[in-house]
Design a protein around this motif. Structure first.
Motif, PDB file in Angstrom:
ATOM      1  N   GLU A   3     -13.466  -4.195  -7.782  1.00  0.00           N
ATOM      2  CA  GLU A   3     -13.900  -3.751  -9.098  1.00  0.00           C
ATOM      3  C   GLU A   3     -12.739  -3.739 -10.087  1.00  0.00           C
ATOM      4  O   GLU A   3     -12.900  -4.123 -11.240  1.00  0.00           O
ATOM      5  CB  GLU A   3     -14.544  -2.371  -9.011  1.00  0.00           C
ATOM      6  CG  GLU A   3     -15.896  -2.389  -8.343  1.00  0.00           C
ATOM      7  CD  GLU A   3     -16.523  -1.012  -8.253  1.00  0.00           C
ATOM      8  OE1 GLU A   3     -16.272  -0.190  -9.152  1.00  0.00           O
ATOM      9  OE2 GLU A   3     -17.252  -0.783  -7.290  1.00  0.00           O
ATOM     10  N   LYS A   4     -11.562  -3.306  -9.653  1.00  0.00           N
ATOM     11  CA  LYS A   4     -10.388  -3.310 -10.528  1.00  0.00           C
ATOM     12  C   LYS A   4     -10.025  -4.731 -10.919  1.00  0.00           C
ATOM     13  O   LYS A   4      -9.724  -5.005 -12.070  1.00  0.00           O
ATOM     14  CB  LYS A   4      -9.194  -2.642  -9.832  1.00  0.00           C
ATOM     15  CG  LYS A   4      -9.330  -1.151  -9.713  1.00  0.00           C
ATOM     16  CD  LYS A   4      -8.910  -0.494 -11.009  1.00  0.00           C
ATOM     17  CE  LYS A   4      -8.874   1.002 -10.800  1.00  0.00           C
ATOM     18  NZ  LYS A   4      -8.845   1.724 -12.024  1.00  0.00           N
ATOM     19  N   LYS A   5     -10.054  -5.647  -9.949  1.00  0.00           N
ATOM     20  CA  LYS A   5      -9.752  -7.044 -10.244  1.00  0.00           C
ATOM     21  C   LYS A   5     -10.799  -7.629 -11.192  1.00  0.00           C
ATOM     22  O   LYS A   5     -10.470  -8.394 -12.082  1.00  0.00           O
ATOM     23  CB  LYS A   5      -9.707  -7.864  -8.952  1.00  0.00           C
ATOM     24  CG  LYS A   5      -8.437  -7.712  -8.159  1.00  0.00           C
ATOM     25  CD  LYS A   5      -8.495  -8.498  -6.881  1.00  0.00           C
ATOM     26  CE  LYS A   5      -8.095  -9.933  -7.093  1.00  0.00           C
ATOM     27  NZ  LYS A   5      -8.020 -10.702  -5.837  1.00  0.00           N
ATOM     28  N   ASP A   6     -12.063  -7.265 -10.959  1.00  0.00           N
ATOM     29  CA  ASP A   6     -13.133  -7.785 -11.794  1.00  0.00           C
ATOM     30  C   ASP A   6     -12.988  -7.356 -13.244  1.00  0.00           C
ATOM     31  O   ASP A   6     -13.324  -8.099 -14.152  1.00  0.00           O
ATOM     32  CB  ASP A   6     -14.501  -7.341 -11.261  1.00  0.00           C
ATOM     33  CG  ASP A   6     -14.909  -8.100 -10.008  1.00  0.00           C
ATOM     34  OD1 ASP A   6     -14.226  -9.088  -9.647  1.00  0.00           O
ATOM     35  OD2 ASP A   6     -15.906  -7.701  -9.381  1.00  0.00           O
ATOM     36  N   GLU A   7     -12.494  -6.150 -13.471  1.00  0.00           N
ATOM     37  CA  GLU A   7     -12.295  -5.657 -14.831  1.00  0.00           C
ATOM     38  C   GLU A   7     -11.290  -6.513 -15.588  1.00  0.00           C
ATOM     39  O   GLU A   7     -11.307  -6.544 -16.814  1.00  0.00           O
ATOM     40  CB  GLU A   7     -11.823  -4.202 -14.810  1.00  0.00           C
ATOM     41  CG  GLU A   7     -12.887  -3.218 -14.361  1.00  0.00           C
ATOM     42  CD  GLU A   7     -12.341  -1.807 -14.227  1.00  0.00           C
ATOM     43  OE1 GLU A   7     -11.243  -1.522 -14.747  1.00  0.00           O
ATOM     44  OE2 GLU A   7     -13.021  -0.987 -13.599  1.00  0.00           O
ATOM     45  N   GLN A   8     -10.425  -7.199 -14.877  1.00  0.00           N
ATOM     46  CA  GLN A   8      -9.382  -8.003 -15.505  1.00  0.00           C
ATOM     47  C   GLN A   8      -9.798  -9.465 -15.688  1.00  0.00           C
ATOM     48  O   GLN A   8      -9.057 -10.236 -16.281  1.00  0.00           O
ATOM     49  CB  GLN A   8      -8.105  -7.921 -14.677  1.00  0.00           C
ATOM     50  CG  GLN A   8      -7.542  -6.516 -14.608  1.00  0.00           C
ATOM     51  CD  GLN A   8      -6.352  -6.409 -13.672  1.00  0.00           C
ATOM     52  OE1 GLN A   8      -5.962  -7.371 -13.030  1.00  0.00           O
ATOM     53  NE2 GLN A   8      -5.787  -5.217 -13.575  1.00  0.00           N
ATOM     54  N   LEU A   9     -10.970  -9.830 -15.178  1.00  0.00           N
ATOM     55  CA  LEU A   9     -11.419 -11.211 -15.315  1.00  0.00           C
ATOM     56  C   LEU A   9     -11.783 -11.515 -16.766  1.00  0.00           C
ATOM     57  O   LEU A   9     -12.459 -10.726 -17.419  1.00  0.00           O
ATOM     58  CB  LEU A   9     -12.656 -11.476 -14.451  1.00  0.00           C
ATOM     59  CG  LEU A   9     -12.465 -11.571 -12.949  1.00  0.00           C
ATOM     60  CD1 LEU A   9     -13.820 -11.741 -12.273  1.00  0.00           C
ATOM     61  CD2 LEU A   9     -11.555 -12.724 -12.589  1.00  0.00           C
ATOM     62  N   SER A  10     -11.342 -12.666 -17.233  1.00  0.00           N
ATOM     63  CA  SER A  10     -11.778 -13.116 -18.545  1.00  0.00           C
ATOM     64  C   SER A  10     -13.195 -13.680 -18.395  1.00  0.00           C
ATOM     65  O   SER A  10     -13.674 -13.926 -17.286  1.00  0.00           O
ATOM     66  CB  SER A  10     -10.849 -14.211 -19.079  1.00  0.00           C
ATOM     67  OG  SER A  10     -10.998 -15.396 -18.319  1.00  0.00           O
ATOM     68  N   TYR A  11     -13.835 -13.897 -19.513  1.00  0.00           N
ATOM     69  CA  TYR A  11     -15.172 -14.505 -19.489  1.00  0.00           C
ATOM     70  C   TYR A  11     -15.109 -15.863 -18.782  1.00  0.00           C
ATOM     71  O   TYR A  11     -15.951 -16.164 -17.930  1.00  0.00           O
ATOM     72  CB  TYR A  11     -15.702 -14.671 -20.921  1.00  0.00           C
ATOM     73  CG  TYR A  11     -16.964 -15.485 -20.966  1.00  0.00           C
ATOM     74  CD1 TYR A  11     -18.186 -14.905 -20.648  1.00  0.00           C
ATOM     75  CD2 TYR A  11     -16.935 -16.827 -21.321  1.00  0.00           C
ATOM     76  CE1 TYR A  11     -19.351 -15.656 -20.666  1.00  0.00           C
ATOM     77  CE2 TYR A  11     -18.089 -17.579 -21.348  1.00  0.00           C
ATOM     78  CZ  TYR A  11     -19.300 -16.991 -21.018  1.00  0.00           C
ATOM     79  OH  TYR A  11     -20.440 -17.745 -21.036  1.00  0.00           O
ATOM     80  N   GLU A  12     -14.114 -16.643 -19.126  1.00  0.00           N
ATOM     81  CA  GLU A  12     -13.997 -17.987 -18.563  1.00  0.00           C
ATOM     82  C   GLU A  12     -13.783 -17.952 -17.049  1.00  0.00           C
ATOM     83  O   GLU A  12     -14.328 -18.775 -16.314  1.00  0.00           O
ATOM     84  CB  GLU A  12     -12.865 -18.760 -19.251  1.00  0.00           C
ATOM     85  CG  GLU A  12     -13.140 -19.103 -20.703  1.00  0.00           C
ATOM     86  CD  GLU A  12     -12.925 -17.945 -21.681  1.00  0.00           C
ATOM     87  OE1 GLU A  12     -12.446 -16.862 -21.277  1.00  0.00           O
ATOM     88  OE2 GLU A  12     -13.262 -18.131 -22.862  1.00  0.00           O
ATOM     89  N   GLN A  13     -12.975 -16.999 -16.592  1.00  0.00           N
ATOM     90  CA  GLN A  13     -12.732 -16.870 -15.148  1.00  0.00           C
ATOM     91  C   GLN A  13     -14.004 -16.465 -14.423  1.00  0.00           C
ATOM     92  O   GLN A  13     -14.332 -17.026 -13.372  1.00  0.00           O
ATOM     93  CB  GLN A  13     -11.634 -15.837 -14.884  1.00  0.00           C
ATOM     94  CG  GLN A  13     -10.253 -16.271 -15.318  1.00  0.00           C
ATOM     95  CD  GLN A  13      -9.263 -15.121 -15.291  1.00  0.00           C
ATOM     96  OE1 GLN A  13      -9.591 -13.976 -15.623  1.00  0.00           O
ATOM     97  NE2 GLN A  13      -8.024 -15.423 -14.909  1.00  0.00           N
ATOM     98  N   ALA A  14     -14.725 -15.494 -14.973  1.00  0.00           N
ATOM     99  CA  ALA A  14     -15.959 -15.033 -14.347  1.00  0.00           C
ATOM    100  C   ALA A  14     -16.999 -16.142 -14.342  1.00  0.00           C
ATOM    101  O   ALA A  14     -17.692 -16.358 -13.334  1.00  0.00           O
ATOM    102  CB  ALA A  14     -16.500 -13.802 -15.069  1.00  0.00           C
ATOM    103  N   ARG A  15     -17.107 -16.884 -15.431  1.00  0.00           N
ATOM    104  CA  ARG A  15     -18.072 -17.979 -15.516  1.00  0.00           C
ATOM    105  C   ARG A  15     -17.740 -19.078 -14.514  1.00  0.00           C
ATOM    106  O   ARG A  15     -18.628 -19.617 -13.846  1.00  0.00           O
ATOM    107  CB  ARG A  15     -18.101 -18.542 -16.935  1.00  0.00           C
ATOM    108  CG  ARG A  15     -19.200 -19.576 -17.141  1.00  0.00           C
ATOM    109  CD  ARG A  15     -19.082 -20.228 -18.477  1.00  0.00           C
ATOM    110  NE  ARG A  15     -17.816 -20.967 -18.494  1.00  0.00           N
ATOM    111  CZ  ARG A  15     -17.173 -21.331 -19.566  1.00  0.00           C
ATOM    112  NH1 ARG A  15     -17.615 -21.013 -20.750  1.00  0.00           N
ATOM    113  NH2 ARG A  15     -16.045 -22.008 -19.496  1.00  0.00           N
ATOM    114  N   ALA A  16     -16.466 -19.414 -14.379  1.00  0.00           N
ATOM    115  CA  ALA A  16     -16.053 -20.460 -13.441  1.00  0.00           C
ATOM    116  C   ALA A  16     -16.355 -20.042 -11.997  1.00  0.00           C
ATOM    117  O   ALA A  16     -16.860 -20.846 -11.204  1.00  0.00           O
ATOM    118  CB  ALA A  16     -14.565 -20.763 -13.605  1.00  0.00           C
ATOM    119  N   GLU A  17     -16.052 -18.788 -11.655  1.00  0.00           N
ATOM    120  CA  GLU A  17     -16.344 -18.326 -10.299  1.00  0.00           C
ATOM    121  C   GLU A  17     -17.850 -18.286 -10.061  1.00  0.00           C
ATOM    122  O   GLU A  17     -18.321 -18.644  -8.985  1.00  0.00           O
ATOM    123  CB  GLU A  17     -15.724 -16.947 -10.043  1.00  0.00           C
ATOM    124  CG  GLU A  17     -15.880 -16.514  -8.595  1.00  0.00           C
ATOM    125  CD  GLU A  17     -15.267 -15.165  -8.275  1.00  0.00           C
ATOM    126  OE1 GLU A  17     -15.662 -14.594  -7.244  1.00  0.00           O
ATOM    127  OE2 GLU A  17     -14.409 -14.676  -9.035  1.00  0.00           O
TER     128      GLU A  17
END
Length: 69
Positions: A3-17
């Motif tokens: 959850e801590k790592k997820d809070e730091q994801l950019s939109y682009e990183q989350a979309r790519a994953e």
């Protein structure tokens, strides 16, 4: 910890994953347990993307309101 790592994801990183998760699910060949874990991760990532988009929408709306005043 994720959850801590997820809070730091950019939109682009989350979309790519999320795109990678979808590809793996569409390819098949995973066990039921793996598929469920991928689905759950996809839901988390979709939520992160939605929060980014909601934030962007709020900023646009606020900017429009300021411009109209």
């Amino acid at each position: 910890m994720t959850e801590k790592k997820d809070e730091q994801l950019s939109y682009e990183q989350a979309r790519a994953e999320l795109a990678q998760v979808v590809e793996r699910l569409e390819a098949g060949g995973t066990s039921l347990e793996e598929s469920l874990a991928l689905w759950e991760r996809g839901e988390q990532l979709a939520g992160i993307c939605q929060r980014w988009l909601d934030g962007a929408r709020a900023r646009i709306d606020a900017a429009r309101q300021r411009a109209e005043q």
